[in-house]
Design a protein around this motif. Structure first.
Motif, PDB file in Angstrom:
ATOM      1  N   ARG A  30       0.812  -1.213   0.000  1.00 34.41           N
ATOM      2  CA  ARG A  30       0.000   0.000   0.000  1.00 34.41           C
ATOM      3  C   ARG A  30       0.856   1.278   0.000  1.00 34.41           C
ATOM      4  NH1 ARG A  30      -5.423  -1.455   0.937  1.00 34.41           N
ATOM      5  NH2 ARG A  30      -5.960   0.712   1.361  1.00 34.41           N
ATOM      6  N   VAL A  31       2.072   1.167  -0.499  1.00 40.65           N
ATOM      7  CA  VAL A  31       2.965   2.334  -0.533  1.00 40.65           C
ATOM      8  C   VAL A  31       2.367   3.458  -1.373  1.00 40.65           C
ATOM      9  CG1 VAL A  31       5.226   3.177  -1.273  1.00 40.65           C
ATOM     10  CG2 VAL A  31       5.025   0.943  -0.162  1.00 40.65           C
ATOM     11  N   ASP A  32       1.884   3.122  -2.558  1.00 46.81           N
ATOM     12  CA  ASP A  32       1.429   4.143  -3.500  1.00 46.81           C
ATOM     13  C   ASP A  32       0.133   4.828  -3.084  1.00 46.81           C
ATOM     14  OD1 ASP A  32       3.625   3.588  -5.075  1.00 46.81           O
ATOM     15  OD2 ASP A  32       2.544   2.189  -6.386  1.00 46.81           O
ATOM     16  N   SER A  33      -0.634   4.205  -2.171  1.00 42.20           N
ATOM     17  CA  SER A  33      -1.909   4.810  -1.772  1.00 42.20           C
ATOM     18  C   SER A  33      -1.809   5.596  -0.465  1.00 42.20           C
ATOM     19  CB  SER A  33      -2.990   3.728  -1.646  1.00 42.20           C
ATOM     20  OG  SER A  33      -2.648   2.779  -0.656  1.00 42.20           O
ATOM     21  N   LEU A  34      -0.584   5.732   0.085  1.00 40.86           N
ATOM     22  CA  LEU A  34      -0.424   6.482   1.339  1.00 40.86           C
ATOM     23  C   LEU A  34      -0.844   7.931   1.146  1.00 40.86           C
ATOM     24  CD1 LEU A  34       0.649   6.462   4.286  1.00 40.86           C
ATOM     25  CD2 LEU A  34       2.830   7.282   3.356  1.00 40.86           C
ATOM     26  N   CYS A  35      -1.745   8.411   2.004  1.00 38.65           N
ATOM     27  CA  CYS A  35      -2.229   9.788   1.869  1.00 38.65           C
ATOM     28  C   CYS A  35      -2.033  10.627   3.123  1.00 38.65           C
ATOM     29  CB  CYS A  35      -3.704   9.810   1.458  1.00 38.65           C
ATOM     30  SG  CYS A  35      -4.846   9.229   2.739  1.00 38.65           S
ATOM     31  N   ALA A  36      -1.700   9.993   4.276  1.00 42.65           N
ATOM     32  CA  ALA A  36      -1.573  10.775   5.509  1.00 42.65           C
ATOM     33  C   ALA A  36      -0.873   9.954   6.583  1.00 42.65           C
ATOM     34  CB  ALA A  36      -2.943  11.222   6.002  1.00 42.65           C
ATOM     35  N   PHE A  37      -0.387  10.664   7.601  1.00 43.06           N
ATOM     36  CA  PHE A  37       0.194  10.044   8.790  1.00 43.06           C
ATOM     37  C   PHE A  37      -0.493  10.663  10.001  1.00 43.06           C
ATOM     38  CE2 PHE A  37       3.048   9.530  12.336  1.00 43.06           C
ATOM     39  CZ  PHE A  37       3.641   8.294  12.132  1.00 43.06           C
ATOM     40  N   GLY A  38      -0.911   9.822  10.953  1.00 38.75           N
ATOM     41  CA  GLY A  38      -1.552  10.311  12.167  1.00 38.75           C
ATOM     42  C   GLY A  38      -0.829   9.797  13.391  1.00 38.75           C
ATOM     43  N   ARG A  46       9.510  18.709  17.230  1.00 37.93           N
ATOM     44  CA  ARG A  46       8.751  19.033  16.012  1.00 37.93           C
ATOM     45  C   ARG A  46       8.264  17.733  15.346  1.00 37.93           C
ATOM     46  NH1 ARG A  46       8.702  24.176  14.590  1.00 37.93           N
ATOM     47  NH2 ARG A  46      10.138  25.614  15.602  1.00 37.93           N
ATOM     48  N   LEU A  47       7.156  17.265  15.825  1.00 39.57           N
ATOM     49  CA  LEU A  47       6.635  15.981  15.382  1.00 39.57           C
ATOM     50  C   LEU A  47       6.141  16.024  13.944  1.00 39.57           C
ATOM     51  CD1 LEU A  47       4.644  15.036  18.599  1.00 39.57           C
ATOM     52  CD2 LEU A  47       6.846  14.119  17.868  1.00 39.57           C
ATOM     53  N   ARG A  48       5.452  17.080  13.571  1.00 34.26           N
ATOM     54  CA  ARG A  48       4.886  17.137  12.223  1.00 34.26           C
ATOM     55  C   ARG A  48       5.986  17.107  11.168  1.00 34.26           C
ATOM     56  NH1 ARG A  48       1.423  21.664  12.301  1.00 34.26           N
ATOM     57  NH2 ARG A  48      -0.192  20.278  13.116  1.00 34.26           N
ATOM     58  N   GLU A  49       7.015  17.902  11.377  1.00 34.13           N
ATOM     59  CA  GLU A  49       8.097  17.962  10.396  1.00 34.13           C
ATOM     60  C   GLU A  49       8.807  16.622  10.266  1.00 34.13           C
ATOM     61  OE1 GLU A  49      10.722  21.104  11.419  1.00 34.13           O
ATOM     62  OE2 GLU A  49       9.216  22.678  11.159  1.00 34.13           O
ATOM     63  N   ALA A  50       8.950  15.914  11.385  1.00 39.05           N
ATOM     64  CA  ALA A  50       9.675  14.641  11.367  1.00 39.05           C
ATOM     65  C   ALA A  50       9.060  13.654  10.388  1.00 39.05           C
ATOM     66  CB  ALA A  50       9.699  14.048  12.775  1.00 39.05           C
ATOM     67  N   PHE A  51       7.732  13.712  10.213  1.00 37.15           N
ATOM     68  CA  PHE A  51       7.065  12.764   9.327  1.00 37.15           C
ATOM     69  C   PHE A  51       6.732  13.369   7.964  1.00 37.15           C
ATOM     70  CE2 PHE A  51       6.171  11.287  13.645  1.00 37.15           C
ATOM     71  CZ  PHE A  51       6.660   9.993  13.558  1.00 37.15           C
ATOM     72  N   GLU A  88       9.759  13.320   5.640  1.00 38.05           N
ATOM     73  CA  GLU A  88      10.179  11.996   5.197  1.00 38.05           C
ATOM     74  C   GLU A  88       9.143  11.292   4.321  1.00 38.05           C
ATOM     75  OE1 GLU A  88      13.029  10.395   5.669  1.00 38.05           O
ATOM     76  OE2 GLU A  88      13.943  12.081   6.741  1.00 38.05           O
ATOM     77  N   LEU A  89       7.865  11.521   4.589  1.00 39.57           N
ATOM     78  CA  LEU A  89       6.816  10.783   3.892  1.00 39.57           C
ATOM     79  C   LEU A  89       6.090  11.618   2.843  1.00 39.57           C
ATOM     80  CD1 LEU A  89       5.281   8.932   6.986  1.00 39.57           C
ATOM     81  CD2 LEU A  89       6.845   7.981   5.280  1.00 39.57           C
ATOM     82  N   SER A  90       6.252  12.944   2.899  1.00 39.03           N
ATOM     83  CA  SER A  90       5.626  13.854   1.920  1.00 39.03           C
ATOM     84  C   SER A  90       4.110  13.710   1.885  1.00 39.03           C
ATOM     85  CB  SER A  90       6.213  13.617   0.516  1.00 39.03           C
ATOM     86  OG  SER A  90       7.598  13.838   0.513  1.00 39.03           O
ATOM     87  N   VAL A  91       3.505  13.554   3.074  1.00 36.90           N
ATOM     88  CA  VAL A  91       2.048  13.516   3.183  1.00 36.90           C
ATOM     89  C   VAL A  91       1.643  14.397   4.361  1.00 36.90           C
ATOM     90  CG1 VAL A  91       1.781  11.203   2.198  1.00 36.90           C
ATOM     91  CG2 VAL A  91       2.126  11.463   4.673  1.00 36.90           C
ATOM     92  N   PRO A  92       0.378  14.821   4.415  1.00 33.12           N
ATOM     93  CA  PRO A  92      -0.091  15.587   5.574  1.00 33.12           C
ATOM     94  C   PRO A  92       0.037  14.772   6.855  1.00 33.12           C
ATOM     95  CG  PRO A  92      -1.665  15.734   3.759  1.00 33.12           C
ATOM     96  CD  PRO A  92      -0.661  14.688   3.375  1.00 33.12           C
ATOM     97  N   VAL A  93       0.309  15.464   7.965  1.00 33.59           N
ATOM     98  CA  VAL A  93       0.477  14.814   9.261  1.00 33.59           C
ATOM     99  C   VAL A  93      -0.516  15.394  10.259  1.00 33.59           C
ATOM    100  CG1 VAL A  93       2.056  14.426  11.202  1.00 33.59           C
ATOM    101  CG2 VAL A  93       2.919  14.341   8.842  1.00 33.59           C
ATOM    102  N   LEU A  94      -1.265  14.514  10.908  1.00 34.91           N
ATOM    103  CA  LEU A  94      -2.231  14.929  11.920  1.00 34.91           C
ATOM    104  C   LEU A  94      -1.728  14.492  13.287  1.00 34.91           C
ATOM    105  CD1 LEU A  94      -6.053  14.749  11.835  1.00 34.91           C
ATOM    106  CD2 LEU A  94      -4.878  13.563  13.691  1.00 34.91           C
ATOM    107  N   LEU A  95      -1.749  15.418  14.256  1.00 35.58           N
ATOM    108  CA  LEU A  95      -1.318  15.129  15.624  1.00 35.58           C
ATOM    109  C   LEU A  95      -2.514  15.253  16.563  1.00 35.58           C
ATOM    110  CD1 LEU A  95       1.930  17.314  15.678  1.00 35.58           C
ATOM    111  CD2 LEU A  95       1.754  14.885  15.113  1.00 35.58           C
ATOM    112  N   GLU A  96      -2.577  14.378  17.579  1.00 36.99           N
ATOM    113  CA  GLU A  96      -3.672  14.455  18.542  1.00 36.99           C
ATOM    114  C   GLU A  96      -3.215  13.953  19.907  1.00 36.99           C
ATOM    115  OE1 GLU A  96      -6.067  15.974  19.970  1.00 36.99           O
ATOM    116  OE2 GLU A  96      -7.205  15.871  18.084  1.00 36.99           O
TER     117      GLU A  96
END
Length: 385
Positions: free
Chosen positions: A132-140, A167-172, A175-183
């Motif tokens: 599922r590498v190509d369908s990655l759209c986000a990191f949470g 800086r958690l958002r930048e860390a991901f 590297e992954l070039s997708v939006p990052v959501l933190l909670e």
């Protein structure tokens, strides 16, 4: 940026997520769009891979109408949960289906760089294993403590001081070039319990009792963070007449009296050294462990009774290694029922999180889905050349 009209492609998808599957005619009836415009909107969503057919509506005559739904299974997210003594990462689709998951115990005082490297490396491996590498759209990611959502950093609790201002958002995102959501982890737990209940039209309070104590609120389908992202910090409400020093520097906080740390400290003379030890002893029927855990449940229940009276939720869901133990949960429930305002108790359900330790991950997955499939996010995709 101009707010898209309520009949944009993003809002059509939102209607399908909320009420679907629906036929084209049912969508037209709900939006007032012409047939030509509806076809255009649906073609756009189909082109973006955001639409799927789920069958046909039974018809009393003529051709059965095609049923349409939001395609929340074709895109992938990495979701992770980090605590004082663990890190978990999973590959999910936007419907919350888990394709692969890895859980790693961590030592107290684990360093952010090492833990984040583990999450990134393991996340990439899991994506490759599941294809599922190509369908990655986000990191949470969920973490304890308050989140500075503007800066993408955590205001870590004292028990994880090394994580302050990381800086958690930048860390991901780098590297992954997708939006990052933190909670916050308690907010994520509350939202996971809400999703597991089928996203009811009712308020929910989630309580997490592990190493520390936290709570999350879901109101009108959204997590309520408060003005400074500190909503739900019930662990630092003071108990009258108690003087135990809390990690926050104050005295008498319920966290200093009834958290996992407090329970371990009280049972230390009997040989208890960890939350796992507490769990084992309670499950084995150890009377002293059961007594201490029940006393902790009553203290948290005293605070929670006030929360229930103020928020008036339909559901209270309790998670965390200590929170789900029967002596703790039973004492918490009875204390809430004895002390909350009578009218706030009508129809109130107080139970353990059904998904157990996966509730927080489910909440992160649900929050990612809401973000990536929101009308604004979908209409931004539509606007791209």
């Amino acid at each position: 940026m101009r707010t898209p009209p309520p009949t944009s492609a993003g809002h059509i998808l939102a209607a399908l997520r909320a009420e679907g599957p629906l036929t084209r005619q049912e969508l037209q009836d709900r939006t007032g769009l012409s047939r030509v415009t509806m076809v255009e909107r649906l073609d756009t969503l189909q082109r973006l891979g955001l639409l799927r057919q789920t069958g046909h509506r039974a018809s009393s005559g003529g051709r059965p109408a095609e049923m349409l739904a939001a395609n929340d299974v074709g895109r992938t997210a990495l979701v992770a949960d980090v605590g004082q003594r663990h890190a978990t990462i999973a590959v999910v689709d936007l419907a919350g289906t888990v394709f692969a998951q890895v859980h790693r115990p961590l030592p107290v005082g684990h360093r952010p760089h090492e833990t984040l490297s583990f999450l990134l490396g393991t996340g990439r491996e899991l994506l490759a294993e599941t294809g599922r590498v190509d369908s990655l759209c986000a990191f949470g990611l969920s973490v304890p403590g308050q989140i500075d959502h503007e800066r993408g950093t955590t205001i870590a609790p004292p028990t994880m001081a090394e994580w302050k201002d990381v800086r958690l958002r930048e860390a991901f995102s780098d590297e992954l070039s997708v939006p990052v959501l933190l909670e916050n982890d308690a907010n994520a737990l509350a939202f996971g319990a809400y999703c597991d209940l089928g996203r009811p039209e009712a308020a929910l309070v989630g309580v997490k009792v592990g190493t520390g104590i936290g709570a999350g609120l879901v109101i009108s389908g959204r997590t309520h963070r408060g003005e400074t992202s500190s909503a739900g910090e019930i662990g630092h409400i003071r108990i009258e007449g108690r003087d135990q020093r809390c990690d926050c520097g104050r005295r008498g906080c319920v966290s200093a009296i009834a958290s996992g740390q407090a329970v371990i400290r009280e049972l230390r003379p009997t040989g208890v050294r960890s939350a796992e030890d507490v769990v084992r002893r309670v499950r084995a029927g150890n009377p002293e462990a059961g007594r201490v855990v029940a006393a902790a449940g009553r203290q948290v229940g005293t605070v929670l009774a006030t929360v229930v009276t103020i928020v008036n939720p339909r559901y209270v869901r309790v998670g965390g290694a200590i929170g789900v133990l029967p002596p703790f949960l039973d004492a918490l429930r009875s204390t809430v029922l004895e002390n909350a305002h009578t009218s706030a108790l009508e129809g109130l359900s107080v139970e353990a999180c059904v998904l157990g330790s996966n509730t927080t991950l489910a909440g992160v997955a649900g929050l990612v889905a809401d973000e990536m499939l929101s009308p604004a996010a979908v209409d931004a995709l539509v606007a791209q050349p």
